[in-house]
Design an enzyme around this catalytic site. Structure first.
Site, PDB file in Angstrom:
ATOM      1  N   LYS A  79     -66.385  13.921  19.691  1.00 50.63           N
ATOM      2  CA  LYS A  79     -65.693  13.279  20.774  1.00 50.63           C
ATOM      3  C   LYS A  79     -64.630  12.494  19.859  1.00 50.63           C
ATOM      4  O   LYS A  79     -64.901  11.782  18.901  1.00 50.63           O
ATOM      5  CB  LYS A  79     -66.559  12.728  21.362  1.00 50.63           C
ATOM      6  CG  LYS A  79     -66.067  11.885  22.735  1.00 50.63           C
ATOM      7  CD  LYS A  79     -67.094  11.480  23.443  1.00 50.63           C
ATOM      8  CE  LYS A  79     -66.689  10.829  24.817  1.00 50.63           C
ATOM      9  NZ  LYS A  79     -67.634  10.523  25.576  1.00 50.63           N
ATOM     10  N   SER A 149     -68.100  11.796  30.229  1.00 49.57           N
ATOM     11  CA  SER A 149     -66.801  11.695  29.421  1.00 49.57           C
ATOM     12  C   SER A 149     -66.685  12.677  28.444  1.00 49.57           C
ATOM     13  O   SER A 149     -65.474  12.862  27.741  1.00 49.57           O
ATOM     14  CB  SER A 149     -66.345  10.111  28.999  1.00 49.57           C
ATOM     15  OG  SER A 149     -67.468   9.705  28.347  1.00 49.57           O
ATOM     16  N   SER A 173     -72.728  10.341  30.246  1.00 50.01           N
ATOM     17  CA  SER A 173     -71.628  11.048  29.589  1.00 50.01           C
ATOM     18  C   SER A 173     -71.731  12.221  28.633  1.00 50.01           C
ATOM     19  O   SER A 173     -70.796  12.872  28.270  1.00 50.01           O
ATOM     20  CB  SER A 173     -70.619  10.112  29.057  1.00 50.01           C
ATOM     21  OG  SER A 173     -69.583   9.376  30.020  1.00 50.01           O
TER      22      SER A 173
END
Length: 465
Positions: A79, A149, A173
């Site tokens: 990420k 996210s 997330s």
């Protein structure tokens, strides 16, 4: 089967046996990226040439001395909050468009030491402050959100653009995008995995964890990540335990709590039916089902937002003053709102969290796990703002997606989301299992038993197949 379709466990065993090389595996994943990114947009940055060099190095090492562990030679995505030396880490934001860290995060260092091959950095909802990741399409239905996210990480794993990926989880997330894209997402116990070198959203709620295709894969990655790190003030001093040690044990005697309140309120009927069916399968595997009343549920949303919003604004205070126009409007308004939260409200949220942790600890005196939906509905349409429930009430997409995940962030307990079915339109449905702090092995034991009995849930759309 193409190499990019392999689970981490399958790929690792093939590499160790010499049936597959890290170079072949990495080229297969890079080829998948070349074919899919135009449609998916899971990556901010792809480091193809350095990945090829790392794969060639891993191949030489494995040939000379065998694999150093199950992640050796395995392509991964990280990420875009997780620092990687010499590779841009931008938080998917114009605010940090030119940022290139000079040092690795602890997570990246541990994965590098395990021999994993970095493929690239995956999209996040800007600074992890959202539950949709609007840049990335859902591989099951491109007109729908992939969740956030950590949406880029989940989408990449779902289509074979990475064998595994890391995400972060502040209010769901990791678990939200995993549920919406049909993969496994594990939020470990707070403090089990270092967050040093990871851009924070809310430091008292943030977790780093794996997104994978199987439960076994999640455990393999977590085993490589966990351990004390003096650079993270919240890092646990507990001696790490193999979180896969109980995989393969039956579920006889395992007490699974089934919530009577909150977790099945305002949930799409198809989601509820799939999760209750999955719970029944756990019982069929030997688990004892126990009805439980979940404590303090009326304070979950207020506590989650009361902690997260001011902490996020505190971190972004300087950049928000310097260049507010560089933030996406949806993130900017939340950051500006955080400046208006009174200190007394933040302290009330802290006290509420303390009481909630105590109450959940008592709850786990009666059960070993709690089973519930990961999210109350499958993937929303892109641009959709709210869900309408059967009783006519409406709820924003963000509030709906965070609502069932937030308790595990507030209390810091581990939670894993795994796919348990498809709705009538062919979209994945996720169930989460929550357990006592530092008992990831129990979570994965139950999740793996269900997964083995249930079998794979195959994608049904061109983008995921």
């Amino acid at each position: 089967m193409q190499p990019y379709e392999l689970s981490l466990g399958q790929a690792s065993r093939a590499l160790a046996a010499g049936r597959l090389s890290p170079v072949e595996l990495t080229e297969s994943v890079l080829g998948r990226i070349a074919a899919m990114e135009e449609y998916l947009n899971a990556y901010v940055t792809v480091v193809a040439e350095s990945a090829r060099r790392a794969a060639a190095r891993a191949a030489r090492e494995i040939t000379a001395a065998g694999p150093r562990g199950p992640l050796h030679g395995i392509p991964m995505g990280l990420k875009d909050l997780i620092d990687t030396a010499g590779v841009p880490t931008t938080s998917s934001s114009l605010v940090r468009a030119n940022r290139v860290p000079t040092e690795n995060s602890t997570a990246a260092t541990r994965l590098d030491s395990a021999g994993a091959v970095l493929i690239g950095k995956t999209h996040t909802h800007e600074f992890a402050y959202g539950l949709t990741t609007p840049q990335t399409r859902n591989p099951w239905a491109p007109e729908r959100v992939c969740g956030g996210s950590s949406g880029g990480s989940a989408a990449a794993v779902a289509v074979g653009e990475a064998i595994f990926a890391l995400g972060t989880d502040t209010g769901g997330s990791i678990r939200v995008p995993s549920a919406l894209t049909g993969v496994v997402g594990l939020k470990p116990t707070y403090g089990l995995v270092s967050r040093h070198g990871v851009t924070p959203l809310s430091w008292s709620l943030d977790h780093v964890g794996p997104i994978t295709r199987t439960v076994e894969d999640a455990g393999l990655v977590l085993n490589a990540l966990m351990g004390h790190d003096p650079n993270d003030p919240a890092s646990s001093h507990r001696e790490p335990q193999d979180c896969l040690r109980d995989i393969g044990r039956d579920l006889t005697g395992l007490r699974v709590g089934v919530p009577l309140n909150y977790f099945f309120d305002h949930v799409d009927p198809q989601v509820e039916n799939a999760v209750r069916s999955a719970v029944a399968r756990l019982a069929g595997l030997g688990a004892q089902l126990v009805d439980v009343e979940v404590p303090m549920t009326q304070y979950v949303q207020a506590t989650q937002w009361g902690l997260m919003v001011p902490e996020a604004t505190s971190y972004h205070e300087e950049d928000l003053r310097r260049a507010p126009e560089l933030y996406d409007p949806d993130v900017r308004v939340l950051l500006e709102a955080g400046a208006l939260v009174p200190a007394i409200d933040y302290l009330r949220a802290q006290r509420s969290r303390t009481l909630m942790r105590r109450a959940w600890s008592t709850l786990f005196d009666r059960v070993d796990l709690i089973a519930a939906p990961s999210v109350p509905a499958t993937a929303a349409m892109t641009g959709q703002h709210e869900f309408q429930w059967a009783d006519g009430t409406r709820e924003t997409v963000t509030d709906a997606y965070v609502r069932l995940c937030a308790p595990a962030n507030i209390t810091g307990i581990p939670s894993v989301s795994l796919p348990v079915g498809l709705d009538g339109t062919g979209l994945p449905i996720g169930m989460q299992l929550m357990g006592r702090p530092f008992e990831e092995a129990t979570l994965l034991r139950a999740a793996a038993a269900y997964e083995q009995e249930r079998g794979a849930i195959a994608p049904s759309t061109p983008l995921a197949s």
